[in-house]
Design a protein around this motif. Structure first.
Motif, short mmCIF file in Angstrom:
data_model
loop_
_atom_site.label_atom_id
_atom_site.label_comp_id
_atom_site.label_asym_id
_atom_site.label_seq_id
_atom_site.Cartn_x
_atom_site.Cartn_y
_atom_site.Cartn_z
N LEU A 53 -13.12 50.58 9.67
CA LEU A 53 -13.43 50.77 11.09
C LEU A 53 -13.73 49.44 11.77
O LEU A 53 -13.52 49.30 12.98
N ALA A 54 -14.21 48.47 11.00
CA ALA A 54 -14.42 47.13 11.56
C ALA A 54 -13.06 46.49 11.88
O ALA A 54 -12.90 45.81 12.89
N THR A 55 -12.08 46.73 11.01
CA THR A 55 -10.73 46.23 11.23
C THR A 55 -10.14 46.80 12.51
O THR A 55 -9.44 46.12 13.26
N PHE A 56 -10.44 48.07 12.79
CA PHE A 56 -9.96 48.73 14.00
C PHE A 56 -10.78 48.36 15.23
O PHE A 56 -10.49 48.80 16.34
N GLY A 57 -11.83 47.57 15.03
CA GLY A 57 -12.64 47.14 16.16
C GLY A 57 -13.71 48.12 16.58
O GLY A 57 -14.34 47.95 17.62
N MET A 58 -13.94 49.16 15.78
CA MET A 58 -14.92 50.18 16.15
C MET A 58 -16.32 49.84 15.65
O MET A 58 -17.32 50.31 16.21
N LEU A 59 -16.42 49.03 14.61
CA LEU A 59 -17.70 48.61 14.07
C LEU A 59 -17.76 47.09 13.98
O LEU A 59 -16.72 46.42 13.89
N GLN A 60 -18.97 46.56 14.01
CA GLN A 60 -19.18 45.12 13.85
C GLN A 60 -20.42 44.90 13.00
O GLN A 60 -21.51 45.35 13.35
N THR A 61 -20.24 44.23 11.88
CA THR A 61 -21.36 43.97 10.98
C THR A 61 -21.96 42.60 11.26
O THR A 61 -21.25 41.60 11.31
N VAL A 62 -23.27 42.59 11.49
CA VAL A 62 -23.99 41.34 11.73
C VAL A 62 -24.88 41.08 10.51
O VAL A 62 -25.82 41.84 10.25
N PRO A 63 -24.59 40.05 9.71
CA PRO A 63 -25.36 39.77 8.50
C PRO A 63 -26.86 39.68 8.79
O PRO A 63 -27.28 39.02 9.74
N GLY A 64 -27.63 40.35 7.97
CA GLY A 64 -29.07 40.31 8.11
C GLY A 64 -29.62 41.26 9.15
O GLY A 64 -30.84 41.42 9.28
N VAL A 65 -28.74 41.92 9.90
CA VAL A 65 -29.17 42.86 10.94
C VAL A 65 -28.69 44.27 10.64
O VAL A 65 -29.47 45.21 10.54
N GLY A 66 -27.38 44.42 10.49
CA GLY A 66 -26.81 45.73 10.21
C GLY A 66 -25.43 45.87 10.83
O GLY A 66 -24.82 44.87 11.23
N THR A 67 -24.95 47.08 10.92
CA THR A 67 -23.63 47.34 11.48
C THR A 67 -23.76 48.09 12.80
O THR A 67 -24.39 49.14 12.88
N PHE A 68 -23.17 47.51 13.84
CA PHE A 68 -23.22 48.07 15.18
C PHE A 68 -21.93 48.81 15.52
O PHE A 68 -20.86 48.49 15.01
#
Length: 252
Positions: free
Chosen positions: A57-72
């Protein structure tokens, strides 16, 4: 994905679970999704299956993982990713003009549709962005959850506008990383611009929201080749002022 049929079904179920929560709005754009252990328990799958679904889903642009924070949650649909691929083949100057149109439209709609909760978030983002060089970085990271520009687009109430905006910003961020698009303003000017937009949205002033955003986007990003002649007041900005806009109304 390789593995047993059962494993493939678990992967599909996991992907569907995540996608359904995003597209339905159960996890809103900008929200942190549950942590990995919680997802494993909710879906009944292992760590690798969850990670693979998140990566997809990150590849599709639906999710974004921020190291040390989580996945938005970054977008409700893959529309922004498709648009990004489409815009890559277009002239960057045209992409900047398109971005300008989206930002102005978002500001106008936000002035009408914003909630009190969204206004609080905008005020917080504005306060965070005031502080020297950090302020410049934030305007060029307009798809970061909680950023001033993204919050305005979200406050517009248009899901389609949000998807289109994220696609455009993704292209411009890549161009910025390559040194082809640069910021043409100072932290002080950016702060004043943001303040004018915020005040217009607070007052539900559609006209000033549009004008303030137009003035801002006319001078915050530009092509590197344009920078030798880049000035705080562009031809478009001058035409807006000549048309009767009084910057003093927004305390610029």
């Amino acid at each position: 994905m390789t593995g047993s049929p059962r494993g493939s079904q678990k992967a599909r179920d996991t992907l569907e679970y995540l996608r359904d929560n995003i597209s339905s709005g159960a996890w809103a754009v900008g929200d942190l999704i549950p942590k990995e252990p919680e997802l494993m328990e909710l879906i009944g799958v292992g760590k690798s299956t969850v990670r693979e679904a998140v990566r997809s889903l990150a590849t599709f642009g639906m999710l974004q993982t921020v190291p040390g924070v989580g996945t938005f949650v970054r977008a409700r649909t893959p529309v922004s990713t498709i648009l990004t691929e489409f815009l890559v083949d277009h002239d960057l100057e045209e992409v900047l003009v398109y971005r300008r149109s989206l930002e102005i439209e978002a500001a106008q709609h936000a002035a009408v549709n914003r909630s009190e909760e969204q206004l609080v978030l905008l005020r917080d983002a504005f306060a965070r962005s005031h502080g020297g060089a950090a302020a410049i970085d934030r305007c060029d990271q307009s798809s970061t959850p909680g950023s001033f520009h993204l919050l305005i687009v979200e406050a517009s109430g248009s899901k389609l506008l949000l998807d289109l905006y994220l696609g455009v910003i993704s292209v411009l961020q890549k161009a910025s990383a390559d040194g082809r698009v640069i910021l043409g303003t100072t932290p002080e000017t950016m702060h004043l611009d943001h303040e004018a937009v915020l005040k217009a949205i607070e007052a539900r002033d559609v006209r000033n929201a549009a004008h303030s955003m137009a003035l801002h986007v006319d001078r915050d990003l530009g092509l590197r080749t344009d920078m030798l002649e880049f000035s705080p007041q562009t031809e478009r900005a001058t035409s807006l002022i000549d048309a009767g806009y009084d910057p003093g109304q927004s305390e610029l």
